[in-house]
Write an enzyme that holds these catalytic residues in place. Structure first.
Site, short mmCIF file in Angstrom:
data_model
loop_
_atom_site.label_atom_id
_atom_site.label_comp_id
_atom_site.label_asym_id
_atom_site.label_seq_id
_atom_site.Cartn_x
_atom_site.Cartn_y
_atom_site.Cartn_z
N ASP A 1 0.70 -1.26 -0.15
CA ASP A 1 -0.06 0.17 -0.23
C ASP A 1 1.03 1.18 -0.06
O ASP A 1 1.28 1.59 0.93
CB ASP A 1 -0.92 -0.04 1.32
CG ASP A 1 -1.79 -1.20 1.32
OD1 ASP A 1 -2.99 -0.95 0.71
OD2 ASP A 1 -1.71 -2.02 2.10
N ARG B 1 3.93 2.63 3.01
CA ARG B 1 4.64 1.86 3.76
C ARG B 1 6.27 1.72 3.34
O ARG B 1 6.95 1.13 4.35
CB ARG B 1 4.37 0.36 3.06
CG ARG B 1 2.71 -0.05 2.95
CD ARG B 1 2.12 0.31 4.42
NE ARG B 1 0.72 -0.23 4.55
CZ ARG B 1 -0.25 0.18 5.22
NH1 ARG B 1 -0.10 0.72 6.32
NH2 ARG B 1 -1.62 -0.34 5.07
N ASP C 1 -10.35 -6.52 0.60
CA ASP C 1 -9.60 -5.87 1.59
C ASP C 1 -9.23 -7.11 2.68
O ASP C 1 -9.34 -8.17 2.51
CB ASP C 1 -10.56 -4.62 2.35
CG ASP C 1 -9.63 -3.68 2.70
OD1 ASP C 1 -8.13 -3.97 2.90
OD2 ASP C 1 -9.79 -2.68 3.06
N LYS D 1 -9.37 1.46 -5.08
CA LYS D 1 -10.15 1.00 -3.82
C LYS D 1 -10.83 2.30 -3.20
O LYS D 1 -10.51 3.34 -3.70
CB LYS D 1 -8.93 0.17 -2.89
CG LYS D 1 -8.14 1.44 -2.42
CD LYS D 1 -6.80 0.68 -1.75
CE LYS D 1 -5.95 1.69 -1.10
NZ LYS D 1 -4.82 0.90 -0.48
N HIS D 2 -11.69 1.87 -2.41
CA HIS D 2 -12.76 0.89 -2.05
C HIS D 2 -13.75 0.59 -2.51
O HIS D 2 -14.76 1.19 -2.07
CB HIS D 2 -12.29 0.87 -0.46
CG HIS D 2 -11.14 1.03 0.26
ND1 HIS D 2 -10.73 2.44 0.40
CD2 HIS D 2 -10.07 0.30 0.72
CE1 HIS D 2 -9.43 2.58 0.90
NE2 HIS D 2 -8.82 1.28 1.11
N HIS E 1 -11.19 -1.54 10.16
CA HIS E 1 -10.18 -2.18 11.03
C HIS E 1 -10.82 -2.56 12.25
O HIS E 1 -10.46 -3.62 12.79
CB HIS E 1 -9.09 -1.46 10.96
CG HIS E 1 -8.19 -1.15 9.92
ND1 HIS E 1 -8.47 -0.45 8.91
CD2 HIS E 1 -7.01 -1.98 9.31
CE1 HIS E 1 -7.46 -0.45 8.02
NE2 HIS E 1 -6.81 -1.30 8.25
#
Length: 335
Positions: free
Chosen positions: A75, A83, A256, A171-172, A184
């Site tokens: 990502d 990242r 995801d 996304k998403h 999350h």
């Protein structure tokens, strides 16, 4: 276990792991599970040379076993979700991208650095539309402006990444810009009619399809007007019918991360829904028992259900197509 069933199951998985070097966990992911891909997070990444060596070892190991090359994903949206730390180039993020030139510069530099590191798929761009005044969970990650502006900037990123040899994943789907809860930790719900989604949220994804995006990632949001029972990532009505039939998308469909709290189902249920929805790649981004449970669930269901097996072959052929197009691989006749 039948070798072909194991292969059909494994290629449908993109898995996370611990460590910064090629290790026993990666060996298991590649040899035993025959995973279609791996996903890297900050703890896996120390430096450009280190991640390049890690990716090269993983690909060499897959090749030594006569397996297809791996999708290696990250990502790297820029800004809030990055990242790759310095010395990789740092960007301010989508909310501050306002022109095609800025979007193309981000994608061009990012693609070059990803390719040098051995990463071949970017789980970006975000194509969610954030309405003005909404305290959206995506406000620090979405492009500014209306659906047309998001579509324009997002497709510039897609086309630039892919012209540089990096698969892009929009996304998403079908759009989470209006949600305020984080999947999350929760199961967010967006109670809107399909007509409203088509008028706003789906427009950037339609543009992504026209731009030949390699992949579309499905959200974990519940859209009760579209499917009162299943969140998007487990909903055949959304993850298959809306993407494949309504949008006409024939690229890779990804979930995801199935480790998120929005997925409150055991792996047998998750994998059954993924097979029924003909989702190509299921993401399990953290090392742990869910990975083995998913492998076992997929192999059981593929072994016992001829319809799932037939659609599974179709999904894996689609995966092969992108591995041939982007990873310099030629599918042997035996596969």
């Amino acid at each position: 276990m039948d070798k072909m069933i194991r292969h059909l199951a494994g290629q449908r998985l993109m898995l996370g792991f611990n460590g910064t070097k090629f290790n026993k966990d990666l060996e298991t992911i590649i040899r035993e599970y025959q995973a279609g891909g791996i996903i890297l997070f900050k703890p896996n990444i120390v430096s450009p040379d280190q991640v390049a060596a890690l990716c090269a070892r993983a690909q060499a190991y897959a090749a030594s076993l006569n397996l297809p090359p791996l999708f290696i994903a990250v990502d790297q949206e820029g800004g809030a979700v990055s990242r790759l730390s310095p010395p990789f180039t740092q960007f301010d993020g989508n909310p501050l991208i306002r022109t095609r030139e800025q979007a193309a510069a981000f994608a061009r530099i990012t693609a070059g650095e990803l390719k040098q590191a051995g990463i071949n798929m970017n789980l970006a761009p975000v194509m969610d539309v954030v309405p003005p005044g909404t305290d959206s969970i995506m406000k620090t990650r979405a492009f500014p402006g209306n659906a047309e502006a998001v579509a324009d900037l997002g497709t510039t990123v897609i086309q630039t990444l892919q012209s540089s040899g990096i698969m892009a994943v929009a996304k998403h789907f079908p759009g989470i810009g209006r949600t305020v809860l984080d999947s999350h930790h929760h199961l967010p719900e967006l109670d809107v009619e399909l007509s409203e989604l088509k008028a706003v949220d789906l427009l950037p994804f339609e543009a992504a399809v026209r731009a030949d995006a390699a992949g579309i990632m499905i959200s974990h949001i519940l859209y009760p007007r579209l499917d009162p029972r299943w969140q998007a990532s487990l909903s055949k009505a959304i993850a298959h019918d809306l993407i494949r039939h309504t949008l006409g998308f024939d690229g890779l469909v990804l979930t995801d991360d199935l480790d998120m709290k929005a997925i409150d189902q055991d792996m047998d249920v998750c994998m059954a829904r993924i097979l029924a929805s003909e989702i190509d790649l299921a993401l399990i981004c953290h090392q742990g028992p869910d990975i083995e449970k998913a492998v076992m669930a997929l192999t059981r269901q593929l072994s016992s259900d001829p319809k799932a097996r037939a659609s599974g072959r179709m999904c894996v052929q689609r995966i092969y197509r992108y591995k041939e197009a982007y990873l310099g691989w030629k599918k042997p006749d035996r596969l």
